[in-house]
Motif scaffolding. Structure first.
Motif, PDB file in Angstrom:
ATOM      1  N   ALA A  97       0.807  -1.218   0.000  1.00 43.26           N
ATOM      2  CA  ALA A  97       0.000   0.000   0.000  1.00 43.26           C
ATOM      3  C   ALA A  97       0.840   1.268   0.000  1.00 43.26           C
ATOM      4  O   ALA A  97       0.315   2.361  -0.172  1.00 43.26           O
ATOM      5  CB  ALA A  97      -0.935   0.005   1.216  1.00 43.26           C
ATOM      6  N   PHE A  98       2.148   1.116   0.171  1.00 46.36           N
ATOM      7  CA  PHE A  98       3.045   2.281   0.183  1.00 46.36           C
ATOM      8  C   PHE A  98       3.547   2.571  -1.224  1.00 46.36           C
ATOM      9  O   PHE A  98       3.949   1.656  -1.946  1.00 46.36           O
ATOM     10  CB  PHE A  98       4.243   2.042   1.106  1.00 46.36           C
ATOM     11  CG  PHE A  98       3.887   2.029   2.564  1.00 46.36           C
ATOM     12  CD1 PHE A  98       3.795   3.211   3.277  1.00 46.36           C
ATOM     13  CD2 PHE A  98       3.640   0.828   3.223  1.00 46.36           C
ATOM     14  CE1 PHE A  98       3.465   3.202   4.628  1.00 46.36           C
ATOM     15  CE2 PHE A  98       3.315   0.809   4.566  1.00 46.36           C
ATOM     16  CZ  PHE A  98       3.225   2.001   5.268  1.00 46.36           C
ATOM     17  N   GLY A  99       3.549   3.840  -1.597  1.00 50.45           N
ATOM     18  CA  GLY A  99       4.115   4.218  -2.890  1.00 50.45           C
ATOM     19  C   GLY A  99       5.619   3.995  -2.920  1.00 50.45           C
ATOM     20  O   GLY A  99       6.171   3.540  -3.917  1.00 50.45           O
ATOM     21  N   ARG A 100       6.263   4.326  -1.801  1.00 55.10           N
ATOM     22  CA  ARG A 100       7.702   4.081  -1.658  1.00 55.10           C
ATOM     23  C   ARG A 100       7.879   3.002  -0.600  1.00 55.10           C
ATOM     24  O   ARG A 100       7.634   3.238   0.576  1.00 55.10           O
ATOM     25  CB  ARG A 100       8.419   5.368  -1.224  1.00 55.10           C
ATOM     26  CG  ARG A 100       9.919   5.192  -0.995  1.00 55.10           C
ATOM     27  CD  ARG A 100      10.564   6.537  -0.712  1.00 55.10           C
ATOM     28  NE  ARG A 100      10.038   7.161   0.497  1.00 55.10           N
ATOM     29  CZ  ARG A 100      10.525   6.950   1.718  1.00 55.10           C
ATOM     30  NH1 ARG A 100      11.537   6.103   1.901  1.00 55.10           N
ATOM     31  NH2 ARG A 100      10.014   7.574   2.767  1.00 55.10           N
ATOM     32  N   PRO A 101       8.292   1.801  -1.002  1.00 53.93           N
ATOM     33  CA  PRO A 101       8.403   0.706  -0.040  1.00 53.93           C
ATOM     34  C   PRO A 101       9.346   1.061   1.112  1.00 53.93           C
ATOM     35  O   PRO A 101      10.458   1.538   0.878  1.00 53.93           O
ATOM     36  CB  PRO A 101       8.976  -0.452  -0.869  1.00 53.93           C
ATOM     37  CG  PRO A 101       8.605  -0.121  -2.282  1.00 53.93           C
ATOM     38  CD  PRO A 101       8.653   1.379  -2.369  1.00 53.93           C
ATOM     39  N   PRO A 102       8.919   0.871   2.346  1.00 49.65           N
ATOM     40  CA  PRO A 102       9.780   1.170   3.487  1.00 49.65           C
ATOM     41  C   PRO A 102      10.880   0.126   3.651  1.00 49.65           C
ATOM     42  O   PRO A 102      10.784  -0.988   3.130  1.00 49.65           O
ATOM     43  CB  PRO A 102       8.813   1.127   4.672  1.00 49.65           C
ATOM     44  CG  PRO A 102       7.721   0.209   4.234  1.00 49.65           C
ATOM     45  CD  PRO A 102       7.588   0.404   2.754  1.00 49.65           C
ATOM     46  N   SER A 103      11.921   0.520   4.366  1.00 53.04           N
ATOM     47  CA  SER A 103      13.005  -0.404   4.690  1.00 53.04           C
ATOM     48  C   SER A 103      12.560  -1.258   5.867  1.00 53.04           C
ATOM     49  O   SER A 103      12.443  -0.772   6.992  1.00 53.04           O
ATOM     50  CB  SER A 103      14.276   0.386   5.052  1.00 53.04           C
ATOM     51  OG  SER A 103      15.288  -0.476   5.525  1.00 53.04           O
ATOM     52  N   VAL A 104      12.292  -2.538   5.598  1.00 53.39           N
ATOM     53  CA  VAL A 104      11.684  -3.412   6.603  1.00 53.39           C
ATOM     54  C   VAL A 104      12.440  -4.728   6.700  1.00 53.39           C
ATOM     55  O   VAL A 104      12.801  -5.332   5.685  1.00 53.39           O
ATOM     56  CB  VAL A 104      10.197  -3.686   6.277  1.00 53.39           C
ATOM     57  CG1 VAL A 104       9.621  -4.758   7.186  1.00 53.39           C
ATOM     58  CG2 VAL A 104       9.375  -2.417   6.402  1.00 53.39           C
ATOM     59  N   THR A 105      12.660  -5.165   7.931  1.00 54.40           N
ATOM     60  CA  THR A 105      13.166  -6.498   8.223  1.00 54.40           C
ATOM     61  C   THR A 105      12.091  -7.231   9.014  1.00 54.40           C
ATOM     62  O   THR A 105      11.444  -6.633   9.881  1.00 54.40           O
ATOM     63  CB  THR A 105      14.463  -6.428   9.050  1.00 54.40           C
ATOM     64  OG1 THR A 105      15.466  -5.733   8.302  1.00 54.40           O
ATOM     65  CG2 THR A 105      14.969  -7.814   9.409  1.00 54.40           C
ATOM     66  N   ILE A 106      11.888  -8.506   8.714  1.00 55.95           N
ATOM     67  CA  ILE A 106      10.877  -9.302   9.411  1.00 55.95           C
ATOM     68  C   ILE A 106      11.556 -10.174  10.462  1.00 55.95           C
ATOM     69  O   ILE A 106      12.505 -10.906  10.163  1.00 55.95           O
ATOM     70  CB  ILE A 106      10.086 -10.192   8.436  1.00 55.95           C
ATOM     71  CG1 ILE A 106       9.503  -9.358   7.294  1.00 55.95           C
ATOM     72  CG2 ILE A 106       8.986 -10.935   9.189  1.00 55.95           C
ATOM     73  CD1 ILE A 106       8.507  -8.321   7.716  1.00 55.95           C
ATOM     74  N   ALA A 107      11.087 -10.064  11.710  1.00 55.17           N
ATOM     75  CA  ALA A 107      11.566 -10.917  12.795  1.00 55.17           C
ATOM     76  C   ALA A 107      10.412 -11.795  13.274  1.00 55.17           C
ATOM     77  O   ALA A 107       9.243 -11.452  13.118  1.00 55.17           O
ATOM     78  CB  ALA A 107      12.102 -10.069  13.950  1.00 55.17           C
ATOM     79  N   GLU A 108      10.759 -12.911  13.861  1.00 56.97           N
ATOM     80  CA  GLU A 108       9.747 -13.874  14.303  1.00 56.97           C
ATOM     81  C   GLU A 108       9.254 -13.536  15.696  1.00 56.97           C
ATOM     82  O   GLU A 108      10.041 -13.248  16.610  1.00 56.97           O
ATOM     83  CB  GLU A 108      10.326 -15.283  14.290  1.00 56.97           C
ATOM     84  CG  GLU A 108       9.309 -16.374  14.589  1.00 56.97           C
ATOM     85  CD  GLU A 108       9.867 -17.763  14.316  1.00 56.97           C
ATOM     86  OE1 GLU A 108       9.747 -18.619  15.215  1.00 56.97           O
ATOM     87  OE2 GLU A 108      10.407 -17.981  13.217  1.00 56.97           O
ATOM     88  N   GLY A 109       7.933 -13.541  15.866  1.00 59.54           N
ATOM     89  CA  GLY A 109       7.352 -13.291  17.178  1.00 59.54           C
ATOM     90  C   GLY A 109       7.672 -14.408  18.158  1.00 59.54           C
ATOM     91  O   GLY A 109       7.881 -15.554  17.770  1.00 59.54           O
ATOM     92  N   GLY A 110       7.720 -14.042  19.436  1.00 62.89           N
ATOM     93  CA  GLY A 110       8.035 -15.011  20.471  1.00 62.89           C
ATOM     94  C   GLY A 110       6.845 -15.345  21.340  1.00 62.89           C
ATOM     95  O   GLY A 110       5.722 -14.883  21.111  1.00 62.89           O
ATOM     96  N   GLU A 111       7.090 -16.111  22.385  1.00 62.40           N
ATOM     97  CA  GLU A 111       6.024 -16.577  23.276  1.00 62.40           C
ATOM     98  C   GLU A 111       5.384 -15.422  24.037  1.00 62.40           C
ATOM     99  O   GLU A 111       4.190 -15.437  24.316  1.00 62.40           O
ATOM    100  CB  GLU A 111       6.610 -17.604  24.249  1.00 62.40           C
ATOM    101  CG  GLU A 111       5.613 -18.184  25.219  1.00 62.40           C
ATOM    102  CD  GLU A 111       6.258 -19.171  26.193  1.00 62.40           C
ATOM    103  OE1 GLU A 111       5.559 -19.593  27.130  1.00 62.40           O
ATOM    104  OE2 GLU A 111       7.452 -19.491  26.014  1.00 62.40           O
TER     105      GLU A 111
END
Length: 227
Positions: free
Chosen positions: A70-84
């Motif tokens: 949905a962003f015109g300019r893709p943000p700088s994003v890293t995906i991390a895994e959620g924890g307990e």
């Protein structure tokens, strides 16, 4: 001396249970876009060089693409895994902080945080090491124990918000502690490690989306900001 990096760890691991929905609340629609879209946008608008670490459960990683699209300019994003727990989720996100940084830890379902508050937190963290948004209580409160209840002085208490913001040199070592159920937020973790935390004035509209009526309130705030 170069400025420290700016890294926002956005914790987006909630479910839709209290919303009465099978869709996690961070992906519910708010004025035509996912709740999480507005949260990310606020950090992008605060600083152009902001890097975002999204902490999400593995089952929801596939939903992130639609949010970013949905962003015109893709943000700088890293995906991390959620924890307990929140503690473990934030700790997973901190694994991606590889340099000196000001680290913002923010609830993915607080979409109305303003870029101005984010900038205030950054500036105060540089000065004092931490910045925790807080607002006064409006209602009367009572303290309840096993014997009964007593009136309490509400002026002595504050409601805590996010982004809870810290220099990485304080935050990362604090998360080397063993988990304690009393760690309800990042401030309690840093405080337990021996450091005072510093409050800044939060925002009334910086609400957390947890129930259906919160979406109605958030929509009204968004509509009002467009007038």
């Amino acid at each position: 001396m170069p400025s420290p990096a700016k890294i926002a760890i956005i914790v987006a691991g909630g479910s839709g249970s209290r919303m009465g929905s099978t869709t996690p609340k961070q992906f519910l629609e708010l004025n035509g876009k996912p709740v999480l879209h507005y949260t990310i946008r606020a950090f992008m608008e605060a600083y152009e060089d902001m890097h975002i670490v999204l902490v999400v459960p593995p089952a929801h990683r596939g939903s992130i693409g639609a949010v970013l699209a949905a962003f015109g300019r893709p943000p700088s994003v890293t995906i991390a895994e959620g924890g307990e727990t929140r503690f473990h989720s934030v700790k997973n996100g901190l694994q991606f902080v590889k340099q000196d940084a000001v680290v913002f830890v923010h609830d993915g379902v607080r979409p109305l945080v303003s870029p101005a508050l984010i900038r205030t937190c950054y500036e105060q963290a540089l000065l004092k090491g931490s910045a925790i948004p807080a607002i006064p209580l409006k209602d009367s409160i009572r303290e309840v124990d096993t014997v009964g209840n007593n009136a309490a002085d509400r002026t002595r208490f504050r409601i805590i918000q996010t982004p809870q913001t810290f220099l990485s040199g304080l935050l990362i070592p604090a998360f080397d502690q063993p988990y304690d159920p009393l760690f309800t937020d990042e401030a309690t973790v840093v405080e337990r490690s021996g450091h005072a935390v510093h409050l800044v004035e939060g925002e009334e509209q910086n609400i957390k989306i947890t129930r259906p009526q919160d979406l109605v309130i958030a929509s009204a705030f968004l509509n009002d900001s467009l007038r």
